[in-house]
Every structure is written in structure tokens, then in C-alpha cells.
Design a protein around this motif. Structure first.
Motif, PDB file in Angstrom:
ATOM      1  N   GLN A 233      -4.068   1.826  10.463  1.00 43.12           N
ATOM      2  CA  GLN A 233      -5.142   2.303   9.655  1.00 43.12           C
ATOM      3  C   GLN A 233      -5.700   3.542  10.464  1.00 43.12           C
ATOM      4  OE1 GLN A 233      -7.088  -1.490   8.947  1.00 43.12           O
ATOM      5  NE2 GLN A 233      -6.220  -1.661   7.028  1.00 43.12           N
ATOM      6  N   GLU A 234      -5.993   3.284  11.751  1.00 50.14           N
ATOM      7  CA  GLU A 234      -6.777   4.451  12.641  1.00 50.14           C
ATOM      8  C   GLU A 234      -5.744   5.603  12.483  1.00 50.14           C
ATOM      9  OE1 GLU A 234      -9.343   4.098  14.226  1.00 50.14           O
ATOM     10  OE2 GLU A 234      -9.202   6.340  15.127  1.00 50.14           O
TER      11      GLU A 234
ATOM     12  N   ASP B 106       4.058  -3.420   3.782  1.00 50.57           N
ATOM     13  CA  ASP B 106       2.773  -3.657   3.172  1.00 50.57           C
ATOM     14  C   ASP B 106       1.729  -2.472   3.186  1.00 50.57           C
ATOM     15  OD1 ASP B 106       2.585  -3.289   5.927  1.00 50.57           O
ATOM     16  OD2 ASP B 106       1.382  -4.899   6.444  1.00 50.57           O
ATOM     17  N   ILE B 107       2.380  -1.486   3.166  1.00 49.23           N
ATOM     18  CA  ILE B 107       1.499  -0.273   3.156  1.00 49.23           C
ATOM     19  C   ILE B 107       0.610  -0.027   2.053  1.00 49.23           C
ATOM     20  CG2 ILE B 107       1.473   2.114   3.860  1.00 49.23           C
ATOM     21  CD1 ILE B 107       2.853   0.490   5.773  1.00 49.23           C
ATOM     22  N   ALA B 108       1.179  -0.385   0.947  1.00 52.41           N
ATOM     23  CA  ALA B 108       0.202  -0.092  -0.269  1.00 52.41           C
ATOM     24  C   ALA B 108      -0.523  -1.458  -0.706  1.00 52.41           C
ATOM     25  CB  ALA B 108       1.361   0.057  -1.637  1.00 52.41           C
ATOM     26  N   SER B 109      -0.055  -2.564  -0.003  1.00 50.72           N
ATOM     27  CA  SER B 109      -0.752  -3.926  -0.356  1.00 50.72           C
ATOM     28  C   SER B 109      -1.928  -4.078   0.614  1.00 50.72           C
ATOM     29  CB  SER B 109       0.223  -5.043  -0.619  1.00 50.72           C
ATOM     30  OG  SER B 109       0.925  -4.973   0.853  1.00 50.72           O
ATOM     31  N   VAL B 110      -1.807  -3.865   1.858  1.00 48.84           N
ATOM     32  CA  VAL B 110      -2.605  -4.383   2.913  1.00 48.84           C
ATOM     33  C   VAL B 110      -3.186  -3.057   3.873  1.00 48.84           C
ATOM     34  CG1 VAL B 110      -2.936  -5.632   5.288  1.00 48.84           C
ATOM     35  CG2 VAL B 110      -1.442  -6.369   3.257  1.00 48.84           C
ATOM     36  N   VAL B 111      -2.203  -2.084   4.410  1.00 47.98           N
ATOM     37  CA  VAL B 111      -2.622  -1.089   5.316  1.00 47.98           C
ATOM     38  C   VAL B 111      -3.537  -0.070   4.612  1.00 47.98           C
ATOM     39  CG1 VAL B 111      -2.072   0.664   6.926  1.00 47.98           C
ATOM     40  CG2 VAL B 111      -0.561  -1.395   6.596  1.00 47.98           C
ATOM     41  N   PHE B 112      -3.087   0.702   3.466  1.00 48.69           N
ATOM     42  CA  PHE B 112      -3.768   1.490   2.441  1.00 48.69           C
ATOM     43  C   PHE B 112      -3.877   1.143   1.076  1.00 48.69           C
ATOM     44  CE2 PHE B 112      -2.692   4.259   6.228  1.00 48.69           C
ATOM     45  CZ  PHE B 112      -4.043   4.473   6.657  1.00 48.69           C
TER      46      PHE B 112
END
Ligand code: DC
Length: 226
Positions: A118-119, A132-138
Motif C-alpha cells: 500500500q505504501e 488480493d490486489i483488487a480485494s485487499v491491497v487496492f
């Protein structure tokens, strides 16, 4: 034009990383291979014999790990560094692939990696691939792509990649590793691989590489001018 974040999720071997890398190059965005981060953690755990069932050992080990990506101008790509050591080749080997799913299922590992990811994307302008990029990270990524491909296409591609690097593995071994990781990555408790409803699905089984890159670029252009 608006700077956006692009999330590319999907199972192993669908061409996520190579597509994400090419898209990032065209857009002059940062490419982040989150699988490489979980692989680097796995390599550290293996080298240091960290007991995955001992939460204190896991937390201690995580505090010792620094991961970064550095451009290699000669090769025209970025490489993964674990505690200042280039581990790009090592993390792609089969013995790391065999352990990466159990390691990436550990909550403390995910919390640490997601915070770093996220940083890296907080100022937008990243193309990030993972599970999990679309669901959790971004969850607020302007473009979300879910890539898929037939089991056969995935295994053949990975075999070619590994053979080019001189690793001797069989198609069966790769297919079995994919099957096991697919199962573990999509059924784990902590942020399993899911296809979010708003994701654009791209099946790469019969697509030429250049076509899959162009598809993502076209979608990105739309989002950038919205
Ligand atoms: O993309 P890859 O095959 O190199 O990823 C290796 C493993 O890392 C994959 O089997 C599951 C895990 N992973 C994850 O849990 N979350 C991500 N965002 C990326 C990878």
C-alpha cells in the motif's frame, strides 16, 4: 491524464507478471510483483529454518526482512532484493514454489506485505500483480483485471520459463504445483484469491502476449481519461 493504479490478480502462470511489467513500461508506471515479495519471505524462512507454526518466530523473522525492487538496466527489468541481496533467480526455483503458499497464508506475513504494497502505491502510478490486489491491497484501484488461462497453457508457459533458466522440471511437476497452490491460495482464510465483481476478466489461453498487453493498455487508457 489521471494517474491510476492497476490491479492484476489471478492464478499462477496466467501471464500476470509479464503483462503487468510490459504495461508498466509503456505507461512509465512502477511494476510491483507481489508474488516475488511472498517468495522472498519464503526464501528467508527456509534459509533461517523459521517454524511456520511458531507465531513468535514468524514475527521475529518478519522484523528482520527488507524487500525491495531495483532496476537492472542491462537486463531492462527490475530485480527482487532480500536484505540487500539479489534473490531474483533463487525465488523462482521450485523448492521456493513448493513452500510459498503455506507461508503466504500466515496472517502476520500478509499484514506486513500488504502494508508495504500500500505504501508503494500510495501516490498512484503502479501496476501490481498478485492474488488480493483488487480485494485487499487496492480495493480503490481504478482498473482491476482478473487473468485466467487453461491449466495446459499455464503449465506449458511455466515449463518454458524454467527451462530457459536451466532448471530441470517436468510438466507434471509444474502442473501439480499449480494445482496445489491454486487450491491453497483460493481456500485460505486470510485474503484468499477471489475475482471481485468489478474486475475485467481476460482469458490468456489463446492470446498472443502482445494482445494481452494491448487489452490491458486499452482499459487503462479509458480509466485514465475518465
Ligand atoms: O505470483 P506468484 O506465483 O509468483 O506468487 C507466489 C505465491 O505467493 C502464490 O502461490 C500465492 C502468494 N501470493 C499471495 O498470496 N498474494 C499475492 N498478492 C501474491 C502472491
Amino acid at each position: 491524464m489521471k494517474k491510476i493504479n492497476i490491479a492484476i490478480d489471478g492464478f499462477s502462470g496466467c501471464g500476470k507478471s509479464s503483462t503487468a511489467k510490459a504495461v508498466a513500461r509503456v505507461l512509465d508506471y512502477k511494476f510491483i510483483d507481489t508474488g516475488a515479495m511472498y517468495r522472498a519471505v519464503t526464501l528467508y524462512f527456509l534459509r533461517n529454518k523459521v517454524d511456520l507454526n511458531d507465531p513468535a518466530q514468524v514475527v521475529d523473522a518478519l522484523s528482520e526482512i527488507t524487500i525491495d525492487f531495483r532496476p537492472n538496466k542491462e537486463l531492462g527489468k527490475s530485480e527482487t532484493f532480500l536484505n540487500q541481496q539479489n534473490v531474483e533467480e533463487e525465488i523462482r526455483k521450485m523448492y521456493v514454489s513448493e513452500m510459498v503458499s503455506p507461508v503466504s497464508a500466515i496472517k502476520a506475513v500478509r499484514v506486513a506485505m500488504v502494508a508495504q504494497q500500500q505504501e508503494m502505491g500510495k501516490d498512484r502510478g503502479v501496476v501490481m500483480d498478485g492474488r488480493d490486489i483488487a480485494s485487499v491491497v487496492f480495493p480503490d484501484a481504478e482498473l482491476k483485471v482478473f487473468m485466467k488461462a487453461s491449466d495446459e497453457a499455464r503449465a506449458k508457459r511455466r515449463l518454458k520459463e524454467l527451462e530457459e533458466k536451466g532448471e530441470r522440471v517436468s510438466l507434471d511437476e509444474i502442473a501439480r504445483n499449480f494445482r496445489e497452490r491454486d487450491e491453497q491460495d483460493s481456500t485460505r482464510k486470510e485474503s484468499p484469491l477471489i475475482q471481485v465483481p468489478e474486475a475485467v476478466v481476460i482469458d490468456t489461453s489463446d492470446l498472443e502476449f502482445e494482445d494481452q498487453v494491448q487489452k490491458v493498455l486499452a482499459l487503462a487508457q479509458e480509466r485514465m481519461t475518465e
